[in-house]
Motif scaffolding. Structure first.
Motif, PDB file in Angstrom:
ATOM      1  N   UNK A 207     -10.861   0.480  -8.928  1.00 20.42           N
ATOM      2  CA  UNK A 207     -11.576  -0.772  -8.624  1.00 20.42           C
ATOM      3  C   UNK A 207     -10.828  -1.571  -7.568  1.00 20.42           C
ATOM      4  N   UNK A 208      -9.516  -1.650  -7.722  1.00 18.09           N
ATOM      5  CA  UNK A 208      -8.709  -2.382  -6.739  1.00 18.09           C
ATOM      6  C   UNK A 208      -8.787  -1.730  -5.363  1.00 18.09           C
ATOM      7  N   UNK A 209      -8.704  -0.402  -5.317  1.00 20.60           N
ATOM      8  CA  UNK A 209      -8.739   0.285  -4.029  1.00 20.60           C
ATOM      9  C   UNK A 209     -10.094   0.161  -3.355  1.00 20.60           C
ATOM     10  N   UNK A 210     -11.161   0.054  -4.160  1.00 17.98           N
ATOM     11  CA  UNK A 210     -12.503  -0.098  -3.582  1.00 17.98           C
ATOM     12  C   UNK A 210     -12.690  -1.486  -2.981  1.00 17.98           C
ATOM     13  N   UNK A 211     -11.989  -2.481  -3.536  1.00 17.85           N
ATOM     14  CA  UNK A 211     -12.148  -3.862  -3.059  1.00 17.85           C
ATOM     15  C   UNK A 211     -11.232  -4.184  -1.876  1.00 17.85           C
ATOM     16  N   UNK A 212     -10.196  -3.398  -1.664  1.00 19.12           N
ATOM     17  CA  UNK A 212      -9.177  -3.742  -0.661  1.00 19.12           C
ATOM     18  C   UNK A 212      -9.106  -2.694   0.444  1.00 19.12           C
ATOM     19  N   UNK A 213      -8.596  -3.139   1.572  1.00 21.52           N
ATOM     20  CA  UNK A 213      -8.272  -2.209   2.646  1.00 21.52           C
ATOM     21  C   UNK A 213      -6.964  -1.499   2.324  1.00 21.52           C
ATOM     22  N   UNK A 214      -6.628  -0.501   3.143  1.00 25.63           N
ATOM     23  CA  UNK A 214      -5.422   0.295   2.884  1.00 25.63           C
ATOM     24  C   UNK A 214      -4.157  -0.544   2.931  1.00 25.63           C
ATOM     25  N   UNK A 215      -4.056  -1.420   3.930  1.00 25.76           N
ATOM     26  CA  UNK A 215      -2.852  -2.240   4.070  1.00 25.76           C
ATOM     27  C   UNK A 215      -2.702  -3.192   2.897  1.00 25.76           C
ATOM     28  N   UNK A 216      -3.810  -3.795   2.481  1.00 29.04           N
ATOM     29  CA  UNK A 216      -3.753  -4.736   1.357  1.00 29.04           C
ATOM     30  C   UNK A 216      -3.367  -4.010   0.076  1.00 29.04           C
ATOM     31  N   UNK A 217      -3.893  -2.794  -0.108  1.00 30.38           N
ATOM     32  CA  UNK A 217      -3.585  -2.030  -1.306  1.00 30.38           C
ATOM     33  C   UNK A 217      -2.105  -1.650  -1.342  1.00 30.38           C
ATOM     34  N   UNK A 218      -1.563  -1.254  -0.185  1.00 28.01           N
ATOM     35  CA  UNK A 218      -0.138  -0.919  -0.106  1.00 28.01           C
ATOM     36  C   UNK A 218       0.708  -2.139  -0.439  1.00 28.01           C
ATOM     37  N   UNK A 219       0.279  -3.312   0.061  1.00 27.97           N
ATOM     38  CA  UNK A 219       1.011  -4.549  -0.225  1.00 27.97           C
ATOM     39  C   UNK A 219       1.001  -4.847  -1.722  1.00 27.97           C
ATOM     40  N   UNK A 220      -0.152  -4.641  -2.376  1.00 26.24           N
ATOM     41  CA  UNK A 220      -0.248  -4.880  -3.825  1.00 26.24           C
ATOM     42  C   UNK A 220       0.672  -3.921  -4.585  1.00 26.24           C
ATOM     43  N   UNK A 221       0.657  -2.623  -4.192  1.00 22.79           N
ATOM     44  CA  UNK A 221       1.506  -1.634  -4.856  1.00 22.79           C
ATOM     45  C   UNK A 221       2.973  -2.012  -4.711  1.00 22.79           C
ATOM     46  N   UNK A 222       3.350  -2.492  -3.546  1.00 18.16           N
ATOM     47  CA  UNK A 222       4.744  -2.907  -3.346  1.00 18.16           C
ATOM     48  C   UNK A 222       5.094  -4.126  -4.192  1.00 18.16           C
ATOM     49  N   UNK A 223       4.145  -5.065  -4.339  1.00 13.69           N
ATOM     50  CA  UNK A 223       4.383  -6.229  -5.203  1.00 13.69           C
ATOM     51  C   UNK A 223       4.552  -5.790  -6.654  1.00 13.69           C
ATOM     52  N   UNK A 224       3.686  -4.864  -7.092  1.00 12.64           N
ATOM     53  CA  UNK A 224       3.784  -4.338  -8.450  1.00 12.64           C
ATOM     54  C   UNK A 224       5.125  -3.633  -8.650  1.00 12.64           C
ATOM     55  N   UNK A 225       5.530  -2.848  -7.647  1.00 11.78           N
ATOM     56  CA  UNK A 225       6.815  -2.131  -7.713  1.00 11.78           C
ATOM     57  C   UNK A 225       7.972  -3.101  -7.897  1.00 11.78           C
ATOM     58  N   UNK A 226       7.998  -4.150  -7.083  1.00 11.09           N
ATOM     59  CA  UNK A 226       9.082  -5.131  -7.177  1.00 11.09           C
ATOM     60  C   UNK A 226       9.066  -5.827  -8.527  1.00 11.09           C
ATOM     61  N   UNK A 227       7.871  -6.135  -9.038  1.00  8.91           N
ATOM     62  CA  UNK A 227       7.770  -6.783 -10.353  1.00  8.91           C
ATOM     63  C   UNK A 227       8.282  -5.869 -11.448  1.00  8.91           C
ATOM     64  N   UNK A 228       7.925  -4.579 -11.373  1.00  3.59           N
ATOM     65  CA  UNK A 228       8.406  -3.621 -12.369  1.00  3.59           C
ATOM     66  C   UNK A 228       9.928  -3.501 -12.334  1.00  3.59           C
TER      67      UNK A 228
END
Length: 427
Positions: A302-323
């Motif tokens: 769902x997230x990948x369908x709503x976002x562009x590739x760059x935005x999705x990569x940014x979200x994954x990196x934010x999640x990574x840092x939070x983890x």
């Protein structure tokens, strides 16, 4: 030697040291070199070493006391130089071999000694005096023995230096060069006592080379030649080493990329599996239990369908840092797939991980916003309780569990559905 010219004696020894150093230097370079590079080192080394030894002999002859100006036959002088270069080439070629047995070593030493002896006595004959030379048998035999000993020592020292590296190699190479130079000079001056000319003998009128050019000028020219060649070669070696190091670093970087996720910099699937294999391969692996915690973003599609590739990569990196902020110091976080993470927890029952488990149970509240909610699927496995192989542990961890169970291992058991044929089942 009380009547010998001191300056020329010193000059002959200096040239001998530089020639010996060049021999050791190029001999060490030959070991392990490629065929193309080997012939280049061999040609340069033979030329420089041979010229250095030849120069030392003629400077030494110029140092001996003489009532008449010395002159040399051009052809014999040239042939004596070729003999010196040939001797050096034979020696370096033998030195550069990967294997050098006793018979081959002895043959190489004899060949090198013979060439040195030929070079020396041809150089003496190049004086071409009006009366034939006189020989002293004892000194003649002694000079040949010294030549043989010097040749064997040169070969042995080069073989030793090939196995030595760093600062120790430089010191040993310099000491070895001095030892070789003493042997070369010993052979030369012994040879001069073995072959003498009668009193009153004068150089032949047809001698083309004037003696004044065969002393200090020749020594200076050869010293500059040897020093320049060694300096240029040293720079070339440094550049080759830098290129080799750069290639090695690039190869290492490429190899590491195979185990690293390019977006987050975390270990990827291969990196995680390699870490697991390293742990399981230890002989005392069962004395070092660990856990795998599986975390999957349930709404990743769902997230990948709503976002562009760059935005999705940014979200994954934010999640990574939070983890990362939620983990214990020695826990390893890996990105297994696009929205899937694994945490490798060593000694998983230790109390130091309690705070991490508590925070992981609250991931739905800790990571994500109202505008971008993130929901999680979770699971866990523990070695050796739920499996004893990489595949088994990963599969067991991917069985869905409630987030509230994360970090609670007391009632865990192997799932019989996941026990592979031939593997032991744990309860």
């Amino acid at each position: 030697m009380n009547n010998y010219d001191p300056a020329l004696l010193v000059a002959s020894f200096v040239v001998a040291v530089m020639a010996a150093y060049a021999a050791l230097f190029f001999g060490a370079r030959l070991h392990g070199a490629s065929d193309e590079t080997r012939w280049r080192w061999l040609a340069a080394g033979a030329l420089l070493m041979g010229t250095g030894i030849w120069t030392m002999h003629f400077v030494g002859m110029r140092a001996m006391p003489s009532d008449v100006p010395l002159a040399f036959d051009g052809a014999l002088t040239t042939i004596s130089w070729l003999a010196a270069v040939l001797a050096s080439g034979v020696a370096l070629k033998m030195i550069g071999r990967d294997q050098l047995g006793a018979k081959l070593f002895a043959g190489a030493a004899v060949a090198m000694a013979a060439s040195i002896v030929v070079m020396h006595y041809l150089g003496m004959y190049a004086l071409r005096m009006s009366a034939p030379p006189e020989f002293h048998t004892g000194f003649l035999v002694l000079s040949m023995a010294i030549a043989l000993g010097a040749s064997a020592a040169a070969l042995a020292l080069c073989r030793i230096l090939q196995k030595t590296e760093g600062q120790k190699a430089l010191v040993l190479q310099f000491v070895a060069a001095i030892v070789m130079a003493v042997a070369i000079c010993g052979m030369h001056y012994t040879g001069m006592m073995a072959m003498t000319f009668p009193e009153g003998a004068v150089p032949a009128a047809g001698n083309a080379l004037r003696g004044e050019w065969m002393g200090i000028p020749l020594a200076m020219f050869c010293s500059v030649l040897l020093a320049s060649a060694l300096a240029v070669t040293t720079l070339d070696i440094k550049q080759q080493r830098k290129r080799a190091e750069a290639r090695e670093q690039e190869q290492q970087r490429v190899a590491e990329l195979a185990f690293i996720d390019s977006a987050t910099g975390l270990p990827n699937r291969s990196g995680l599996e390699q870490n697991l294999l390293d742990i399981l391969a230890r002989q005392d692996a069962r004395n070092h239990p660990f856990a795998l915690i599986y975390l999957d973003i349930a709404n990743f599609r769902e997230l990948s369908a709503r976002m562009g590739e760059e935005s999705l990569v940014a979200v994954i990196n934010e999640v990574t840092e939070s983890l990362k902020e939620h983990l214990s110091e020695d826990a390893l976080l890996a990105r297994y797939a696009a929205g899937t993470f694994f945490i490798l927890v060593p000694d998983n029952q230790d109390a130091r991980h309690a705070f991490m488990y508590k925070r992981l149970r609250q991931l739905d509240k800790r990571i994500g916003t109202e505008a971008m909610p993130i929901t999680w699927r979770a699971g866990q496995s523990a070695f050796p309780v739920t499996g004893n192989s990489t595949r088994k542990l990963i599969r067991a961890a991917m069985v869905p569990r409630d987030l509230a169970e994360i970090g609670r291992f007391t009632n865990m058991a192997a799932d019989p559905e996941l026990v592979l044929p031939g593997q032991q089942r744990y309860s």
